[in-house]
Scaffold this motif. Structure first.
Motif, PDB file in Angstrom:
ATOM      1  N   ALA A 105      18.743 -32.240  42.305  1.00  0.00           N
ATOM      2  CA  ALA A 105      19.000 -31.133  43.269  1.00  0.00           C
ATOM      3  C   ALA A 105      17.568 -30.233  42.027  1.00  0.00           C
ATOM      4  N   LEU A 106      17.554 -28.626  43.486  1.00  0.00           N
ATOM      5  CA  LEU A 106      16.147 -27.876  43.711  1.00  0.00           C
ATOM      6  C   LEU A 106      17.094 -26.809  42.756  1.00  0.00           C
ATOM      7  N   PHE A 107      17.152 -25.872  42.593  1.00  0.00           N
ATOM      8  CA  PHE A 107      18.377 -24.930  41.949  1.00  0.00           C
ATOM      9  C   PHE A 107      16.785 -23.908  41.625  1.00  0.00           C
ATOM     10  N   GLY A 108      17.960 -22.853  41.912  1.00  0.00           N
ATOM     11  CA  GLY A 108      16.453 -21.710  40.973  1.00  0.00           C
ATOM     12  C   GLY A 108      16.988 -20.537  42.438  1.00  0.00           C
ATOM     13  N   ILE A 109      16.720 -18.999  41.905  1.00  0.00           N
ATOM     14  CA  ILE A 109      16.838 -17.865  42.325  1.00  0.00           C
ATOM     15  C   ILE A 109      16.611 -17.693  44.154  1.00  0.00           C
ATOM     16  N   LYS A 114      12.639 -23.025  47.114  1.00  0.00           N
ATOM     17  CA  LYS A 114      13.560 -24.107  46.602  1.00  0.00           C
ATOM     18  C   LYS A 114      13.278 -25.773  48.369  1.00  0.00           C
ATOM     19  N   THR A 115      14.420 -24.748  49.616  1.00  0.00           N
ATOM     20  CA  THR A 115      13.276 -25.528  50.508  1.00  0.00           C
ATOM     21  C   THR A 115      12.291 -25.683  51.150  1.00  0.00           C
ATOM     22  N   GLN A 234      30.544 -37.742  44.417  1.00  0.00           N
ATOM     23  CA  GLN A 234      30.468 -39.228  44.232  1.00  0.00           C
ATOM     24  C   GLN A 234      28.877 -39.795  45.251  1.00  0.00           C
ATOM     25  N   LEU A 235      27.999 -38.856  45.787  1.00  0.00           N
ATOM     26  CA  LEU A 235      26.942 -39.092  46.198  1.00  0.00           C
ATOM     27  C   LEU A 235      26.576 -39.174  44.946  1.00  0.00           C
ATOM     28  N   GLY A 236      26.438 -39.017  43.929  1.00  0.00           N
ATOM     29  CA  GLY A 236      25.854 -39.238  42.822  1.00  0.00           C
ATOM     30  C   GLY A 236      26.293 -40.048  42.014  1.00  0.00           C
ATOM     31  N   GLN A 237      26.874 -40.544  41.841  1.00  0.00           N
ATOM     32  CA  GLN A 237      28.476 -41.860  41.361  1.00  0.00           C
ATOM     33  C   GLN A 237      27.742 -42.781  41.781  1.00  0.00           C
ATOM     34  N   GLY A 238      27.500 -43.211  42.829  1.00  0.00           N
ATOM     35  CA  GLY A 238      28.448 -44.016  43.653  1.00  0.00           C
ATOM     36  C   GLY A 238      26.660 -45.202  43.808  1.00  0.00           C
ATOM     37  N   ARG A 239      26.799 -46.757  44.137  1.00  0.00           N
ATOM     38  CA  ARG A 239      26.197 -47.014  44.028  1.00  0.00           C
ATOM     39  C   ARG A 239      25.467 -47.933  45.258  1.00  0.00           C
ATOM     40  N   HIS A 240      24.282 -47.240  45.351  1.00  0.00           N
ATOM     41  CA  HIS A 240      23.192 -47.566  46.858  1.00  0.00           C
ATOM     42  C   HIS A 240      22.227 -46.900  46.290  1.00  0.00           C
ATOM     43  N   GLN A 241      21.027 -47.157  47.268  1.00  0.00           N
ATOM     44  CA  GLN A 241      19.157 -47.048  47.032  1.00  0.00           C
ATOM     45  C   GLN A 241      18.878 -46.458  47.906  1.00  0.00           C
ATOM     46  N   SER A 242      19.678 -45.234  47.948  1.00  0.00           N
ATOM     47  CA  SER A 242      18.943 -44.187  48.856  1.00  0.00           C
ATOM     48  C   SER A 242      19.016 -42.517  48.109  1.00  0.00           C
ATOM     49  N   CYS A 243      18.413 -41.354  48.858  1.00  0.00           N
ATOM     50  CA  CYS A 243      18.548 -40.208  47.857  1.00  0.00           C
ATOM     51  C   CYS A 243      18.856 -39.217  48.287  1.00  0.00           C
ATOM     52  N   ILE A 244      20.328 -38.124  47.832  1.00  0.00           N
ATOM     53  CA  ILE A 244      19.889 -37.194  48.748  1.00  0.00           C
ATOM     54  C   ILE A 244      19.760 -35.837  47.888  1.00  0.00           C
ATOM     55  N   ILE A 245      18.352 -35.374  48.594  1.00  0.00           N
ATOM     56  CA  ILE A 245      17.842 -34.056  48.000  1.00  0.00           C
ATOM     57  C   ILE A 245      18.670 -32.650  48.284  1.00  0.00           C
ATOM     58  N   LEU A 246      18.899 -31.893  46.944  1.00  0.00           N
ATOM     59  CA  LEU A 246      19.894 -30.451  47.151  1.00  0.00           C
ATOM     60  C   LEU A 246      19.226 -29.362  46.225  1.00  0.00           C
ATOM     61  N   THR A 247      19.313 -28.703  47.856  1.00  0.00           N
ATOM     62  CA  THR A 247      18.615 -27.446  46.971  1.00  0.00           C
ATOM     63  C   THR A 247      19.810 -26.047  47.059  1.00  0.00           C
ATOM     64  N   SER A 248      19.464 -25.193  46.168  1.00  0.00           N
ATOM     65  CA  SER A 248      20.557 -24.052  45.704  1.00  0.00           C
ATOM     66  C   SER A 248      20.008 -23.668  45.062  1.00  0.00           C
ATOM     67  N   PRO A 271      10.186 -23.085  39.739  1.00  0.00           N
ATOM     68  CA  PRO A 271       9.587 -22.033  39.285  1.00  0.00           C
ATOM     69  C   PRO A 271       8.993 -21.482  40.251  1.00  0.00           C
ATOM     70  N   GLY A 272       8.220 -19.796  39.520  1.00  0.00           N
ATOM     71  CA  GLY A 272       7.358 -18.855  41.157  1.00  0.00           C
ATOM     72  C   GLY A 272       6.316 -19.416  40.901  1.00  0.00           C
ATOM     73  N   LEU A 273       5.663 -18.980  41.679  1.00  0.00           N
ATOM     74  CA  LEU A 273       4.258 -19.386  42.039  1.00  0.00           C
ATOM     75  C   LEU A 273       2.772 -18.545  41.242  1.00  0.00           C
ATOM     76  N   THR A 274       1.961 -19.911  40.493  1.00  0.00           N
ATOM     77  CA  THR A 274       0.852 -18.615  39.809  1.00  0.00           C
ATOM     78  C   THR A 274       0.220 -17.830  40.894  1.00  0.00           C
ATOM     79  N   PRO A 275       0.054 -17.060  40.374  1.00  0.00           N
ATOM     80  CA  PRO A 275      -1.620 -16.115  40.916  1.00  0.00           C
ATOM     81  C   PRO A 275      -2.255 -16.342  41.968  1.00  0.00           C
ATOM     82  N   ASP A 276      -2.564 -17.578  41.718  1.00  0.00           N
ATOM     83  CA  ASP A 276      -3.518 -18.295  42.403  1.00  0.00           C
ATOM     84  C   ASP A 276      -3.567 -18.885  43.250  1.00  0.00           C
ATOM     85  N   ASP A 277      -2.389 -19.574  43.303  1.00  0.00           N
ATOM     86  CA  ASP A 277      -0.971 -19.469  44.781  1.00  0.00           C
ATOM     87  C   ASP A 277      -0.797 -18.775  45.777  1.00  0.00           C
ATOM     88  N   ILE A 278      -0.343 -17.213  44.967  1.00  0.00           N
ATOM     89  CA  ILE A 278      -0.109 -16.480  46.203  1.00  0.00           C
ATOM     90  C   ILE A 278      -0.948 -15.875  46.503  1.00  0.00           C
TER      91      ILE A 278
END
Length: 430
Positions: A105-109, A114-115, A234-248, A271-278
């Motif tokens: 999960a990727l979360f933040g303001i 995130k997207t 259930q996706l987080g607790q179930g047994r499988h070989q896949s990956c689910i990426i969430l943003t919120s 987190p936010g970006l650095t001054p160089d990235d901005i």
């Protein structure tokens, strides 16, 4: 090997073992079984002891590259101008490829990126999965209803099923079982963007108190939201070989309790970006003049939020000729587009969360919990802890040695609005 690829010869476990050994690869039971296998006694004519150890050790499982993955990007953004996030991408890849996390999960303001980060990660990982599906759960308009859960499952199955002609069950529970079977049988990467749209404590416009998972939902359409939340759990607790990426914008409650505990679910506060990235990001918006100190002050004031700094960059170009110094010397730091974005995050907050933020906004240094309690002595201790936890799940408050600090962007915004410590509902019309 040529006969196997030409489908002129069958494949048994011995053939697979020799095949994998030829490329110095570890053969795992999940590579050739529909459901996960951990009991070595179930394997007939098994390979050597060393191979048996590999079969029983899930942590040694490797994701093998796929030369031609099936990809459905949906409404994913174009991230060709992506910059920075080297450390975050490295961490996320380790979780997905090495730890084999089922849910990340990727979360933040809002506006922190995130997207874009999830999309960039998916682009770099698509060769490691048989299928990649990117979907947003945010309604097109605020007045639009949530996508019915059954239709949502139909859409996923349409793109995840290896054979499009496969029959899809009519019942919701049947669709979920079929989907879990697919996630077990082949490695799939599923990206669900903006899941705050289906979280109970992220969609209310009232000043209700924080939602507790054991409290029933009583608003209209609550069953649909409960179905989505339970499905993600259930996706987080179930047994499988896949990956689910969430943003919120809000870290889900169930994920707060499970993230990092089993190693199969992880959460990243983006987190936010650095001054160089901005600086690199704003190059396409025009030429800017300013010292390194000016850039540092500008980026720090807006907490490195790339979307908001993009709005600010346009304002600096339009009214200040690209001079960051001139912009910093005037008092107006927030304007309509920025206010609207921040109000979207603030207006759904319960009154208790608004009150705590108002108190923290008046502090120039981190505030110990005991001092915060003295400011809010009318608020029960249990409710105060719950409120702080809720603020942390929204990436609005950081803690350091039991001291609380409001993130710079929100602190500056609240101070600019000249808000008092008296709870007043936020409104984008202010």
């Amino acid at each position: 090997m040529s006969k196997v690829h030409a489908r002129q010869a069958g494949v048994d476990l011995r053939t697979l073992t020799r095949y994998f050994n030829a490329f110095n690869l570890t053969l795992d039971a999940n590579d050739y079984c529909l459901f996960p296998v951990t009991d070595i006694s179930l394997l007939e004519n098994g390979p050597s002891k060393q191979m048996k150890f590999s079969l029983s050790t899930a942590s040694q499982t490797k994701i093998l590259p796929h030369s031609n993955p099936i990809v459905s990007w949906g409404m994913a953004p174009d991230v060709s101008e992506f910059c920075g996030r080297t450390a975050e991408l490295a961490t996320l890849k380790q979780w997905v490829l090495d730890q084999r996390c089922r849910v990340v999960a990727l979360f933040g303001i809002g506006g922190v990126g995130k997207t874009w980060l999830a999309t960039r990660l998916s682009e770099q990982l698509q060769q490691d999965f048989a299928t990649v599906v990117w979907r947003s759960l945010r309604p097109i308009a605020r007045t639009d209803a949530l996508i019915p859960f059954s239709i949502f499952l139909d859409d996923l199955l349409e793109h995840l099923l290896p054979q499009p002609q496969s029959t899809v069950p009519e019942t919701v529970i049947g669709k979920i079982r079929q989907l879990m079977d697919v996630l077990r049988s082949r490695p799939c990467l599923l990206v669900l963007d903006n899941i705050e749209s289906i979280l109970p404590d992220s969609r209310s416009s009232s000043a209700a108190e924080p939602y507790l998972e054991n409290e029933p939902l009583t608003d209209c359409g609550a069953d649909a939201y409960e179905a989505y939340v339970e499905f993600l759990r259930q996706l987080g607790q179930g047994r499988h070989q896949s990956c689910i990426i969430l943003t919120s914008r809000v870290q889900p409650r169930w994920l707060q309790f499970h993230a990092g505990a089993s190693g199969k679910t992880q959460a990243l506060n983006v987190p936010g970006l650095t001054p160089d990235d901005i600086q690199h990001l704003l190059k396409t918006r025009g030429h800017f003049q300013g010292t390194q100190a000016d850039w540092q002050q500008l980026v720090s004031y807006y907490d490195g939020n790339p979307l908001i700094l993009g709005f600010v960059g346009d304002m600096i170009q339009r009214f200040f000729g690209g001079s960051i110094t001139a912009f910093l010397n005037q008092e107006v730091r927030f304007f309509a587009r920025v206010n609207e974005l921040l109000d979207q995050q603030l207006r759904i907050l319960p009154t208790s969360l608004q009150t705590v933020m108002d108190v923290l906004a008046t502090q120039d240094a981190p505030l110990p919990l005991s001092d915060l309690r003295s400011h809010l002595n009318y608020l029960p201790s249990a409710r105060l802890i719950e409120t702080i936890t809720s603020l942390q799940s929204r990436a609005l408050v950081s803690t350091d040695d039991s001291e609380l600090l409001l993130k710079p962007l929100m602190k500056n915004y609240i101070k600019t609005q000249s808000r008092s410590t008296t709870p007043v509902p936020y409104s984008c019309s202010r």
